[in-house]
Design an enzyme around this catalytic site. Structure first.
Site, mmCIF file in Angstrom:
data_model
loop_
_atom_site.group_PDB
_atom_site.id
_atom_site.type_symbol
_atom_site.label_atom_id
_atom_site.label_comp_id
_atom_site.label_asym_id
_atom_site.label_seq_id
_atom_site.Cartn_x
_atom_site.Cartn_y
_atom_site.Cartn_z
ATOM 1 N N ASN A 42 -20.050 -21.663 -12.301
ATOM 2 C CA ASN A 42 -19.248 -21.278 -13.468
ATOM 3 C C ASN A 42 -17.822 -20.963 -13.037
ATOM 4 O OD1 ASN A 42 -20.557 -19.024 -12.276
ATOM 5 N ND2 ASN A 42 -20.274 -17.773 -14.085
ATOM 6 N N ILE A 43 -16.894 -21.313 -13.912
ATOM 7 C CA ILE A 43 -15.464 -21.155 -13.635
ATOM 8 C C ILE A 43 -14.838 -20.463 -14.837
ATOM 9 C CG2 ILE A 43 -13.313 -22.364 -13.088
ATOM 10 C CD1 ILE A 43 -15.155 -24.770 -12.177
ATOM 11 N N GLU A 44 -14.461 -19.201 -14.655
ATOM 12 C CA GLU A 44 -13.970 -18.408 -15.783
ATOM 13 C C GLU A 44 -12.460 -18.528 -15.938
ATOM 14 O OE1 GLU A 44 -15.706 -14.495 -15.264
ATOM 15 O OE2 GLU A 44 -17.644 -15.274 -15.896
ATOM 16 N N CYS A 53 -19.387 -23.350 -17.886
ATOM 17 C CA CYS A 53 -20.667 -22.941 -17.288
ATOM 18 C C CYS A 53 -20.991 -23.829 -16.076
ATOM 19 C CB CYS A 53 -21.794 -23.086 -18.289
ATOM 20 S SG CYS A 53 -21.732 -21.922 -19.650
ATOM 21 N N GLU A 55 -23.753 -25.354 -15.347
ATOM 22 C CA GLU A 55 -24.501 -26.575 -15.702
ATOM 23 C C GLU A 55 -23.542 -27.684 -16.136
ATOM 24 O OE1 GLU A 55 -24.888 -23.474 -16.709
ATOM 25 O OE2 GLU A 55 -26.937 -23.066 -17.391
ATOM 26 N N CYS A 90 -27.207 -21.901 -21.659
ATOM 27 C CA CYS A 90 -26.702 -21.575 -23.003
ATOM 28 C C CYS A 90 -26.843 -22.792 -23.924
ATOM 29 C CB CYS A 90 -25.244 -21.113 -22.920
ATOM 30 S SG CYS A 90 -24.051 -22.451 -22.763
ATOM 31 N N CYS A 93 -24.577 -25.857 -23.169
ATOM 32 C CA CYS A 93 -25.044 -26.648 -22.028
ATOM 33 C C CYS A 93 -26.280 -27.468 -22.399
ATOM 34 C CB CYS A 93 -25.338 -25.744 -20.833
ATOM 35 S SG CYS A 93 -23.820 -25.082 -20.101
#
Ligand code: THU
Length: 132
Positions: A42-44, A53, A55, A90, A93
């Site tokens: 995940n990359i915020e 996310c 995935e 989620c 995804c």
């Protein structure tokens, strides 16, 4: 490639998670039909909604390299890089999975000591699709 090997790769991918806001680490390892693996984390983002996310990172890496046929994905997630619970994908995804995978695509949820598996058909029944 068995479930435990794929989970191990998902855990390695989680080490690269960029999570300054939630502190919640997620890693994914996506297996193609011909045995290749694309991992993702995940990359915020400070603006929150651009967050990607793990995935989808794995799927977009694979699809952008020309891959279209997938067998399984392993997912791990947890606070402070501790995978005490299962991390279920989620809804967004799941919808991305449904774009590229059929109902028997395998979703492996790993945690510290064990894992459980579902099919995409179980996790997203009656999904929206424009495909014939
Ligand atoms: N996250 C994922 O990477 N995958 C999921 O399926 C659920 C949520 C990430 C997004 C965000 O960086 C963090 O987990 C907390 O929501």
């Amino acid at each position: 490639m068995n479930e435990l090997e794929l989970i191990k790769i998902a855990k390695l991918a989680a080490e690269n998670a960029y999570i300054p806001y939630s502190g919640f680490t997620v890693g994914a390892a996506l297996l193609t039909k011909d045995g290749k693996i694309y991992s993702g984390c995940n990359i915020e983002n400070a603006s929150y909604s651009p967050t990607n996310c793990a995935e989808r990172t794995a799927f977009f890496k694979a699809v952008s390299e020309g891959e279209r046929d997938f067998t399984a994905i392993a997912i791990v997630g947890g606070k402070d890089r501790n995978f005490t619970d299962y991390c279920s994908p989620c809804g967004v995804c799941r919808q991305v999975m449904a774009e590229f995978c059929n109902k028997d695509f395998k979703i492996i949820l790993g945690r510290n000591d064990d894992y459980k598996t579902f099919t995409l058909g179980e996790l997203l029944p009656e999904n929206f699709s424009l495909k014939e």
